[in-house]
Scaffold this motif. Structure first.
Motif, PDB file in Angstrom:
ATOM      1  N   ILE A  20     -36.870 -61.092  54.428  1.00  0.00           N
ATOM      2  CA  ILE A  20     -35.548 -60.900  55.031  1.00  0.00           C
ATOM      3  C   ILE A  20     -34.795 -62.225  55.111  1.00  0.00           C
ATOM      4  CG2 ILE A  20     -34.374 -60.311  57.193  1.00  0.00           C
ATOM      5  CD1 ILE A  20     -36.530 -58.128  57.582  1.00  0.00           C
ATOM      6  N   ASN A  21     -35.502 -63.295  55.453  1.00  0.00           N
ATOM      7  CA  ASN A  21     -34.859 -64.612  55.524  1.00  0.00           C
ATOM      8  C   ASN A  21     -34.365 -65.067  54.156  1.00  0.00           C
ATOM      9  OD1 ASN A  21     -35.211 -64.868  58.293  1.00  0.00           O
ATOM     10  ND2 ASN A  21     -37.168 -65.935  58.099  1.00  0.00           N
ATOM     11  N   VAL A  22     -35.144 -64.772  53.108  1.00  0.00           N
ATOM     12  CA  VAL A  22     -34.717 -65.101  51.746  1.00  0.00           C
ATOM     13  C   VAL A  22     -33.437 -64.342  51.403  1.00  0.00           C
ATOM     14  CG1 VAL A  22     -35.284 -64.770  49.300  1.00  0.00           C
ATOM     15  CG2 VAL A  22     -36.976 -65.766  50.842  1.00  0.00           C
ATOM     16  N   ASN A  48     -44.098 -49.470  50.591  1.00  0.00           N
ATOM     17  CA  ASN A  48     -43.078 -48.678  51.280  1.00  0.00           C
ATOM     18  C   ASN A  48     -41.698 -49.003  50.705  1.00  0.00           C
ATOM     19  OD1 ASN A  48     -41.523 -47.175  52.987  1.00  0.00           O
ATOM     20  ND2 ASN A  48     -42.194 -48.165  54.881  1.00  0.00           N
ATOM     21  N   PRO A  49     -41.413 -48.498  49.504  1.00  0.00           N
ATOM     22  CA  PRO A  49     -40.159 -48.868  48.834  1.00  0.00           C
ATOM     23  C   PRO A  49     -38.901 -48.425  49.585  1.00  0.00           C
ATOM     24  CG  PRO A  49     -41.318 -47.130  47.633  1.00  0.00           C
ATOM     25  CD  PRO A  49     -42.258 -47.649  48.650  1.00  0.00           C
ATOM     26  N   LYS A  50     -38.973 -47.356  50.343  1.00  0.00           N
ATOM     27  CA  LYS A  50     -37.786 -46.929  51.094  1.00  0.00           C
ATOM     28  C   LYS A  50     -37.366 -47.991  52.110  1.00  0.00           C
ATOM     29  CE  LYS A  50     -35.727 -43.290  53.894  1.00  0.00           C
ATOM     30  NZ  LYS A  50     -35.102 -44.285  54.781  1.00  0.00           N
ATOM     31  N   GLU A  51     -38.351 -48.660  52.717  1.00  0.00           N
ATOM     32  CA  GLU A  51     -38.027 -49.712  53.676  1.00  0.00           C
ATOM     33  C   GLU A  51     -37.297 -50.858  52.997  1.00  0.00           C
ATOM     34  OE1 GLU A  51     -40.042 -52.255  57.322  1.00  0.00           O
ATOM     35  OE2 GLU A  51     -41.336 -51.237  55.881  1.00  0.00           O
ATOM     36  N   LEU A  52     -37.682 -51.148  51.763  1.00  0.00           N
ATOM     37  CA  LEU A  52     -36.975 -52.184  50.994  1.00  0.00           C
ATOM     38  C   LEU A  52     -35.501 -51.827  50.860  1.00  0.00           C
ATOM     39  CD1 LEU A  52     -36.937 -54.709  49.115  1.00  0.00           C
ATOM     40  CD2 LEU A  52     -37.401 -53.145  47.236  1.00  0.00           C
ATOM     41  N   SER A  53     -35.237 -50.584  50.516  1.00  0.00           N
ATOM     42  CA  SER A  53     -33.855 -50.122  50.391  1.00  0.00           C
ATOM     43  C   SER A  53     -33.097 -50.268  51.696  1.00  0.00           C
ATOM     44  CB  SER A  53     -33.839 -48.659  49.939  1.00  0.00           C
ATOM     45  OG  SER A  53     -32.534 -48.146  49.925  1.00  0.00           O
ATOM     46  N   ASP A  54     -33.734 -49.930  52.787  1.00  0.00           N
ATOM     47  CA  ASP A  54     -33.084 -50.027  54.099  1.00  0.00           C
ATOM     48  C   ASP A  54     -32.758 -51.474  54.462  1.00  0.00           C
ATOM     49  OD1 ASP A  54     -33.313 -47.288  54.335  1.00  0.00           O
ATOM     50  OD2 ASP A  54     -35.125 -47.356  55.574  1.00  0.00           O
TER      51      ASP A  54
END
Length: 248
Positions: A20-22, A48-54
């Protein structure tokens, strides 16, 4: 055209917080999007790819594409993470098998509304212009992730290639080549350098892309940055943005 940067500049990212910092740093510099190096993601985001999208949505930065080793599971991951483009690096010793597997992968990706973009890459079956053109000619639904440094190192005339295959380019990886040496002697972490630190004329490349009607991402992708890559990522953005302004 828009500007993105891949997360490879930061190497293996160990935690979701670090990731997230990146992303926040990339957004603050002014990048429109980020390229996802899936093999370097924290485990919780890979699973958990959906979390990446979020997370991307919450930071308001676009998913400009992700790396694929041409595993069928990468397509499922792309769908769930809302990744519209996969840049594909097939690593097979048998080039007939590589082409056949690439054709199958392309059909499955397209059926799932994911764009498969073949990455021209040294030391694969798709490093020379002839090899890449053969794949594009054989597989009508296949697109291209044009990598400037790999192309220059392989002796490809990038401007000429853009003029002939512009309608197949869905992503452009931007990095420079330190010097023109035999491709067998190229070492990625030594010879692939930041924009403006090598021999590639990026103005003519960006101009050719603009004239061809390309409106996708110019994605900064460098494997060997300093332990704190932020300054070079910022410098790369500044140079690319300046060239885009000159051309557009």
């Amino acid at each position: 055209m828009k500007i993105a940067v891949t997360t490879i500049a930061w190497g293996k990212i160990r935690s979701k917080k670090a990731f997230i910092n990146v992303l926040k740093s990339i957004k603050d510099i002014g990048y429109d999007g980020v390229g996802i190096e899936t093999r370097l993601l924290p485990k919780e985001l890979l699973s958990n790819p959906k979390e990446l999208s979020d997370i991307l949505s919450s930071i308001n930065i676009e998913n400009a594409g992700a790396y694929s080793r041409m595993d069928i599971n990468d397509i499922r991951w792309a769908v769930e993470s809302k990744t519209s483009v996969l840049w594909v690096v097939p690593r097979f010793k048998d080039c007939n098998e590589a082409l056949s597997r690439l054709e199958d992968f392309t059909k499955t990706a397209i059926a799932n509304n994911v764009i498969p973009a073949l990455h021209n890459h040294l030391r694969t079956c798709f490093e020379t212009e002839e090899q890449v053109a053969k794949a594009l000619d054989k597989i009508s639904e296949l697109y291209l992730c044009l990598d400037t440094a790999h192309a220059k190192a392989a002796g490809i005339d990038v401007v000429d290639f853009i003029e002939r295959y512009h309608d197949r380019i869905s992503l452009v990886h931007i990095k420079d080549l330190r010097a023109q040496i035999p491709k067998s002697k190229v070492r990625f972490k030594r010879d692939f350098v930041n924009v403006g630190k090598g021999i590639i004329n990026f103005r003519e490349i960006i101009d050719a892309l603009h004239r061809s009607g390309y409106r996708g991402y110019l994605m900064l992708e460098i494997e060997a940055l300093s332990s704190d890559p932020l300054s070079e990522v910022r410098e790369g953005f500044s140079i690319i943005k300046s060239l885009m302004n000159e051309v557009e």
